[in-house]
Design a protein around this motif. Structure first.
Motif, PDB file in Angstrom:
ATOM      1  N   ASN A   1     -41.912  39.823  46.861  1.00 32.46           N
ATOM      2  CA  ASN A   1     -41.803  40.028  48.658  1.00 32.46           C
ATOM      3  C   ASN A   1     -42.926  41.070  48.825  1.00 32.46           C
ATOM      4  N   GLY A   2     -42.868  42.176  48.111  1.00 33.90           N
ATOM      5  CA  GLY A   2     -43.466  43.332  48.452  1.00 33.90           C
ATOM      6  C   GLY A   2     -45.157  43.045  47.990  1.00 33.90           C
ATOM      7  N   TYR A   3     -45.389  42.322  46.860  1.00 37.68           N
ATOM      8  CA  TYR A   3     -46.731  42.080  46.497  1.00 37.68           C
ATOM      9  C   TYR A   3     -47.360  41.087  47.489  1.00 37.68           C
ATOM     10  N   LEU A   4     -46.536  40.095  47.860  1.00 34.71           N
ATOM     11  CA  LEU A   4     -46.903  38.896  48.769  1.00 34.71           C
ATOM     12  C   LEU A   4     -47.338  39.661  50.318  1.00 34.71           C
TER      13      LEU A   4
ATOM     14  N   ASN B   1     -43.405  37.158  54.750  1.00 35.51           N
ATOM     15  CA  ASN B   1     -42.589  37.621  55.882  1.00 35.51           C
ATOM     16  C   ASN B   1     -41.243  37.436  55.851  1.00 35.51           C
ATOM     17  N   TRP B   2     -40.702  37.865  54.464  1.00 36.83           N
ATOM     18  CA  TRP B   2     -39.431  37.911  54.361  1.00 36.83           C
ATOM     19  C   TRP B   2     -38.397  38.769  54.891  1.00 36.83           C
ATOM     20  N   ASN B   3     -38.893  39.903  55.571  1.00 31.42           N
ATOM     21  CA  ASN B   3     -38.295  40.771  56.368  1.00 31.42           C
ATOM     22  C   ASN B   3     -38.397  40.748  58.037  1.00 31.42           C
ATOM     23  N   GLN B   4     -39.041  39.521  58.380  1.00 28.91           N
ATOM     24  CA  GLN B   4     -39.182  39.445  59.960  1.00 28.91           C
ATOM     25  C   GLN B   4     -38.099  38.580  60.394  1.00 28.91           C
TER      26      GLN B   4
ATOM     27  N   GLN C   1     -50.110  35.736  38.883  1.00 32.97           N
ATOM     28  CA  GLN C   1     -49.496  37.238  38.767  1.00 32.97           C
ATOM     29  C   GLN C   1     -48.070  36.747  37.841  1.00 32.97           C
ATOM     30  N   ASP C   2     -47.932  37.750  37.066  1.00 30.25           N
ATOM     31  CA  ASP C   2     -46.752  37.725  35.955  1.00 30.25           C
ATOM     32  C   ASP C   2     -45.579  37.576  36.772  1.00 30.25           C
ATOM     33  N   SER C   3     -45.591  38.541  37.885  1.00 29.97           N
ATOM     34  CA  SER C   3     -44.166  38.551  38.468  1.00 29.97           C
ATOM     35  C   SER C   3     -43.905  37.330  39.244  1.00 29.97           C
TER      36      SER C   3
ATOM     37  N   VAL D   1     -47.877  34.167  53.062  1.00 30.75           N
ATOM     38  CA  VAL D   1     -48.344  33.944  51.429  1.00 30.75           C
ATOM     39  C   VAL D   1     -46.988  33.464  51.095  1.00 30.75           C
ATOM     40  N   ASP D   2     -46.788  32.231  50.656  1.00 25.98           N
ATOM     41  CA  ASP D   2     -45.543  31.890  49.881  1.00 25.98           C
ATOM     42  C   ASP D   2     -45.459  31.557  48.420  1.00 25.98           C
TER      43      ASP D   2
END
Length: 613
Positions: free
Chosen positions: A91-94, A120-123, A69-71, A106-107
């Motif tokens: 983060n949204g893609y993961l 899980n950036w927002n957990q 993924q380019d991002s 997924v990291d």
């Protein structure tokens, strides 16, 4: 020598044959049972290997796809200060990839081993900011392009399998992407009765197991230097790997062997299992299955039971054949004795039958005489009550007769004077007095006659009114306060004449107990309180009550509380018999404030109406 008619040499030969046959059957059953388990274990290993390969294949490609993924490449190429603007999109893609795949996380990891983006950036427990440089899956992916590793998460403490792939850009490695998957679904799918499945990694440590107590234990002791390496990689979250207590025993056919393992049904014990193994899709790992030998032992037991049963049947049949000959001889001897006994028995039965027939006839006659005597006794009780009421009734009749004579003389005088209106008024009063006397004599006549035996619906209010009429003069002369509270639906199953006799007896006893009282009082009541199928009736007085010594025997014949010469003590005994004939129950108690109360629990006449006179 013989035993029960069978030679001893035959018994010894049969015993030797039985032992040899039983031993052979048990051995054959054991081999067949273990072979069947081996075949089932091989099939299970094929299924487990296929399911593990399928499960790993679903996720192994995910890190490589994410690495393209380019991002993600742009995030790893950007200086640390410029990454904040790119993080939301990555983060949204993961998070979307993780949700679609059903993985744990997924990291995205930079070259320093720091997780800079995660699904899980927002957990509450997020992998962002965690350093995984010590993890083999990261170092292997940076060095060789991909990595695979099983371990326990340092943040969550949950075991899982990690896949990693290097992220390349401008001809160099920029970082890595990693995915973590849970092995819990595999353990749940592999869990079947009488069987334990497990995956053993290259360290000899059980990492997946359908027996929770076996997880993260080693099949063999791990060397000290290897323990240090495991602790450095924190593969098992820093915990020390203990020995499972696995001991390999004898080998069997088809690559199976016997081993001693902890009993998963009884912790603290060890048992022997049939164990089989196969290489796992992940390099260096192995899938093992431990099969419970109880099914093979049951086949041994069945074989032993079958042989034992067959020999027992054969032995019993042989004994039966020997005994049958003996029984036939004994039976012929017994037939003659039985015939003679039958003849004597028939004669005895005939004599006893004749005696019983005569006894039955005598008993029927005696019962009939007893019933007749009981009827006469009840009637005699009525006549005794009538005798006691004679004085009061004489007064009730004499007064109207004197009044009638006076009214008739006055009427004649009025006619002679030419005053017919006054004469007619006197004659009307004479008619009322004659009607009252007729009603009183009718009550006496109905009370005195012998009752019928059939019960009918009777209104307790009417029965009490008729009984009171007989004592009306005495109640008035003795100034007795007479309170009646009878519910309109108090209709019971009884014989009217006998019911009236019961109430008359109880009312007479209550009046007798009030002699000498300043304010004599009698209360009569009936209601359907409680059980709707029963009617509770009571007569209570405020007299001196009943002697406690007499109360326990009150309804027995010749028991009385009256002075000598004032009764035989049969009234309450007769009353009790009459009440029991209605299917009712009578009881007597002393009241706390003084006096006595008689209570009768009648059978309610449900659905029927009382006959009126």
């Amino acid at each position: 020598m013989t035993m029960s008619g069978v030679p001893l040499w035959a018994l010894a030969a049969s015993l030797v044959l039985y032992l040899a046959t039983a031993a052979a059957a048990v051995e054959v059953a054991w081999h067949r049972g273990v072979d069947a388990l081996t075949e089932a274990g091989a099939h299970r290993l094929d299924l487990y290997a296929a399911s593990l390969r399928s499960e790993l294949g679903r996720y192994e490609i995910l890190p490589a796809i994410a690495a393209r993924q380019d991002s993600i490449k742009a995030l790893l190429e950007a200086p640390p200060g410029a990454r904040r603007a790119l993080l939301p999109a990555v983060n949204g893609y993961l998070q979307a990839v993780n949700d679609d795949a059903g993985s744990v996380a997924v990291d995205v990891i930079d070259l320093n081993g720091d997780v800079i983006a995660a699904s899980n950036w927002n957990q509450r427990v997020s992998f962002v900011g965690t350093n995984v440089a010590y993890r083999p899956y990261f170092t292997d992916s940076i060095a060789g392009g991909s990595g695979r590793f099983f371990g326990i998460g340092t943040n969550t403490g949950q075991p899982g399998l990690y896949f990693a792939s290097a992220v390349r850009g401008a001809g160099k490695v920029l970082g890595a992407t990693a995915v973590k998957i849970s092995v819990d679904p595999l353990e749940s799918a592999w869990r079947v009765p009488n069987e334990a499945a497990m995956v053993v990694d290259g360290n000899g440590v059980v990492v997946i197991s359908t027996v929770p107590a076996w997880k993260f234990t080693a099949l063999a002791p791990i060397a000290a230097n290897r323990q240090e390496q495991i602790q450095a990689s924190r593969q098992y979250a820093g915990r020390k790997v203990d020995n499972l207590g696995y001991e390999r025993l004898d080998d069997w056919r088809s690559g199976a062997w016997f081993a001693r393992l902890p009993d998963w049904t009884h912790p603290g014990r060890a048992r022997r299992y049939l164990v089989m193994s196969r290489s796992a899709p992940q390099a260096g790992d192995a899938i093992m299955v431990a099969l419970d030998l109880s099914t093979a032992r049951r086949q041994q037991q069945l074989a032993f039971a079958f042989v034992t049963g067959a020999f027992l049947i054969a032995g019993l049949y042989g004994l039966y054949a020997v005994q049958r000959r003996r029984v036939i001889v004994e039976r012929l001897k017994a037939q003659d004795a039985l015939q003679r006994a039958n003849d004597r028995l028939e004669a005895t039965v005939q004599q006893r039958t004749a005696a019983l027939q005569q006894e039955i006839e005598e008993r029927v006659l005696t019962e009939q005489k007893l019933r007749d005597s009981q009827q006469e006794l009840v009637h005699a009780g009525k006549l005794a009550v009538l005798g006691q009421m004679a004085a009061g009734l004489t007064h009730e009749i004499n007064q109207p007769l004197v009044a009638i004579r006076t009214l008739c003389d006055n009427a004649r005088t009025f006619f002679e004077r030419g005053q017919p209106a006054q004469a007619i008024a006197n004659l009307e009063r004479v008619g009322k007095l004659v009607g009252n006397m007729a009603q009183l004599t009718a009550e006496l006549k109905a009370f005195a006659r012998k009752p019928e035996t059939n019960t009918v619906p009777v209104a307790l209010g009417d029965a009490v009114a008729h009984a009171r009429l007989m004592y009306d003069a005495r109640i008035r002369d003795e100034r007795v306060h007479f309170d009646i509270d009878i519910a309109p639906d108090a209709i019971v199953e009884a014989e009217p004449g006998r019911l009236q006799q019961v109430i008359v007896n109880l009312l007479g006893n209550a009046l007798d107990s009030l002699a000498g009282r300043d304010t004599p009082r009698i209360r009569v009541g009936a209601s359907r309180a409680g059980d709707p199928a029963r009617v509770n009736f009571f007569i209570a007085d405020n007299g001196p009550g009943i002697d406690p010594h007499v109360l326990a025997h009150l309804f027995e014949p010749f028991v009385t509380t009256k002075p000598s010469g004032h009764g035989l003590g049969l009234g309450l005994a007769i009353t009790s018999r009459i009440v029991e004939g209605f299917g009712a129950r009578i009881a007597a108690v002393n009241l706390e404030g003084g006096g006595a109360q008689f209570t009768i629990e009648f059978v309610a006449a449900n659905g029927r109406s009382a006959d009126s006179d």
